[in-house]
Design an enzyme around this catalytic site. Structure first.
Site, mmCIF file in Angstrom:
data_model
loop_
_atom_site.group_PDB
_atom_site.id
_atom_site.type_symbol
_atom_site.label_atom_id
_atom_site.label_comp_id
_atom_site.label_asym_id
_atom_site.label_seq_id
_atom_site.Cartn_x
_atom_site.Cartn_y
_atom_site.Cartn_z
ATOM 1 N N LYS A 80 -2.521 -2.348 0.397
ATOM 2 C CA LYS A 80 -2.444 -3.249 -0.766
ATOM 3 C C LYS A 80 -3.565 -4.274 -0.657
ATOM 4 O O LYS A 80 -3.792 -4.826 0.426
ATOM 5 C CB LYS A 80 -1.068 -3.926 -0.784
ATOM 6 C CG LYS A 80 -0.805 -4.781 -2.024
ATOM 7 C CD LYS A 80 0.617 -5.345 -2.011
ATOM 8 C CE LYS A 80 0.920 -6.154 -3.277
ATOM 9 N NZ LYS A 80 2.297 -6.692 -3.298
ATOM 10 N N SER A 161 4.883 -6.241 -7.758
ATOM 11 C CA SER A 161 3.436 -6.277 -7.771
ATOM 12 C C SER A 161 2.774 -5.126 -7.021
ATOM 13 O O SER A 161 1.589 -4.859 -7.254
ATOM 14 C CB SER A 161 2.958 -7.594 -7.158
ATOM 15 O OG SER A 161 3.285 -7.660 -5.785
ATOM 16 N N SER A 185 8.731 -7.139 -4.967
ATOM 17 C CA SER A 185 7.472 -6.416 -5.183
ATOM 18 C C SER A 185 7.282 -5.148 -4.360
ATOM 19 O O SER A 185 6.309 -4.428 -4.561
ATOM 20 C CB SER A 185 6.284 -7.342 -4.915
ATOM 21 O OG SER A 185 6.124 -8.239 -5.982
#
Lengths: 495, 100
Positions: A80, A161, A185
């Protein structure tokens, strides 16, 4: 042999160790999938095929030399783009950090590389991890590989997210990825894309080198296709780090070895406050099915009450923006990132112009909310009150866990929505986190596992919440569901 | 509590965010929508609840008082610290003139 990109982390690791295939072949196969899907899915902000190949070459050389291999030897993963990676651009999906190339490596990513993993690229996300649909990224939306059946082909949200992570795993662009979870998330995107993901107890994974959003809530965790892979990844990612003041100084349990889907003697709590008026039928059915599966695994199911559940979201939307407004004060155009210096501007003008140009609308919205609730005259009414309610929410869980070992609930109130469907109204988007936020506020380990498909052919997730430090209990209950759900659905390749 | 344009302008100034008149006008109803929703927290009886400070019990540690205890975060990293600066001169961060 099936395609290398269909293999789990455990299978890749085993195949590399026994010599069925090389780490180099695995890296090449995933690199090819990443490149082929980039235009359609936009899951990565940048691809780093050379990083994956280099790590693989080292593993293959180590194996040839008879050296011991790490826990993730030969497994290429997605990172990420919230984790600082030395020499590789780290943006938090923001314009203000575009071009930022860290001089250091985050603690969690370093542990993964040390264990023999390679990096396929930096995954797209909501800007500064603020969002539930990956629509706030400066680098464009991530498109879910899933589509509703019955045509239409509306582009669906991969969740957020960690939307790049979820989309990439579901589309077989990587076998596993890192995520971070502040209010859901990891779990919400996992649920939207039919994969698994676990947020460990707050403090298990070091936050050092992770771009900060809300520091009292941020926790890193793994996302992968099954529970075992999550356990393998988490074992590597977790562990004490003196560079993070909130890091837990505890040994990392052998979660993979401890996996067992036998829940005899365990009590599973069903929180009555999670049963919402007008709840989605398919979500309700999946929840009932989950209860039946856990009973079948030997667990006793009990009703529990978490009385302050309805206040969790408003509490979160005070605390998270407050912490964000403080954390994001560092982006000032001086030390790193973007600088916007209008003609004749002084230092204050430069700050304001830089931040106006560098932050997206949702980030600005949260900075303003956070600044407001922390401002003189309003601090007690909003922030102190929210921190007191947070204590009550945490206390609810403590009470509930006197009568049960793990809690079962839906992960999200619905399956994936279409892009654009909720982005007009920030509040409606916030409400998507209704089931995931309470565990975040209480710092508890929580995981989402796939339960099945809804009537539109889209995945639904079930959430397991455990006592502090009891990742094992969460993983085991997740495994019990996984073994009974037999979830094998995958998005049909259209990209 | 609701906010008006002047209040939002003041918050934006505190947060060092330049906002145009048009942006301000759009933000006021949005922020009011969010604030009136979080207002429901005021109905919670919080008597006997201390504000949360640490979600998981933990002890704050002090590291040994030695220079460069952790070479990664110790000193002597000037060039690395300045490497991403939009403007760096003579080994310092450079900013517009602040003293007239």
């Amino acid at each position: 042999m099936s395609e290398l990109t269909d293999l789990t982390v455990a299978a890749i690791r085993a195949g590399v160790a026994t010599g069925d295939f090389t780490a180099g072949e695995v890296a090449e196969a995933f690199n090819a999938n990443v490149a082929a899907a980039q235009k359609a899915l936009n899951a990565f902000i940048i691809a780093t095929p050379e990083h994956a190949l280099e790590a693989a070459a080292k593993v293959d050389a180590d194996r040839a030399a008879g050296k011991p291999l790490g826990k993730l030897a030969g497994v290429p993963i997605g990172m990420k783009d919230l984790f600082c990676t030395k020499g590789v651009q780290t943006t938090a999906a923001s314009h203000i950090l575009e071009g930022f190339t860290p001089e250091y490596e985050s603690s969690v990513s370093q542990k993964l590389w040390d264990a023999g993993a390679g990096m396929l690229g930096k995954l797209n996300l909501d800007q500064f991890a603020m969002g539930s649909s990956n629509e706030t990224s400066y680098f464009g939306n991530v498109i879910s590989p899933w589509r509703r059946n019955g045509g239409g082909n509306a582009a669906l949200a991969p969740g957020g997210s960690s939307g790049g992570s979820s989309a990439a795993i579901a589309a077989r662009l990587c076998p596993a990825a890192t995520g971070t979870d502040t209010g859901g998330s990891i779990r919400q995107p996992a649920a939207f894309t039919g994969i698994s993901g676990i947020k460990p107890t707050y403090g298990r994974c070091s936050r050092w080198g992770i771009v900060a959003f809300a520091s009292s809530l941020d926790q890193a965790g793994p996302m992968a296709r099954d529970v075992r892979d999550c356990a393998i990844m988490l074992e590597v990612m977790a562990g004490f780090d003196a560079k993070d003041a909130t890091s837990l100084d505890l040994p990392v349990p052998e979660w993979e070895k401890g996996l067992s889907g036998d829940l005899k003697g365990k009590k599973v709590g069903i929180p009555r406050e999670y049963r919402l008026d007008g709840m989605d039928d398919d979500v309700d059915k999946a929840w009932a099915q989950g209860i039946a599966w856990l009973k079948d695994a030997g667990a006793e199911v009990v009703d529990i009450s978490l009385p302050h559940t309805k206040y969790a979201l408003p509490t979160y939307y005070i605390i998270a923006p407050a912490e964000a407004s403080s954390n994001l004060a560092r982006y000032d155009g001086v030390r790193y990132g973007l600088r916007d210096l209008p003609d004749g501007a002084n230092l204050q003008d430069m700050y304001a112009a830089t931040r106006a140009a560098g932050f997206g609308a949702e980030v600005k919205r949260r900075i303003l909310i956070g600044t407001y609730v922390l401002s003189a005259g309003f601090y007690d009414a909003y922030y102190t009150q929210a921190q007191k309610v947070r204590t009550l929410i945490s206390r609810d869980f403590t009470e509930a866990f006197k009568g049960c070992d793990v809690i079962l609930a839906p992960t999200t109130p619905s399956a994936a929505f279409a892009l654009g469907e909720k982005s007009a109204d920030p509040l409606e988007m916030y409400l998507n986190d209704v089931f995931s936020v309470p565990a975040s506020l209480a710092g508890l380990p929580a995981m989402s596992v796939p339960a099945g498909l809804n009537r539109e052919g889209l995945p639904l997730g079930l959430q397991l919440i455990g006592r502090p430090f009891d990742e094992q209990g969460v993983l085991n209950a997740g495994l019990a569901i996984e073994q009974r759900a037999g979830f094998a659905a995958r998005p049909e390749r259209w990209w | 509590m609701s906010v008006d344009t002047a209040t939002v302008a003041k918050i934006a100034a505190l947060a060092r965010l330049k906002v145009s008149e048009a942006e301000l006008a759009a933000m006021v109803p949005e922020l009011n929508g969010i604030l009136s929703w979080i207002e429901q927290l005021s109905e919670v009886d919080v008597s006997g609840a201390e504000p949360m400070t640490a979600v998981i019990e933990n002890h704050l540690r002090l590291r040994d008082d030695v220079i460069n205890a952790d070479p990664l975060t110790g000193g002597g990293k000037r060039d690395a610290v300045l490497a991403n600066a939009p403007a760096a001169e003579h080994g310092f961060f450079a900013v517009p003139k602040v003293i007239e």
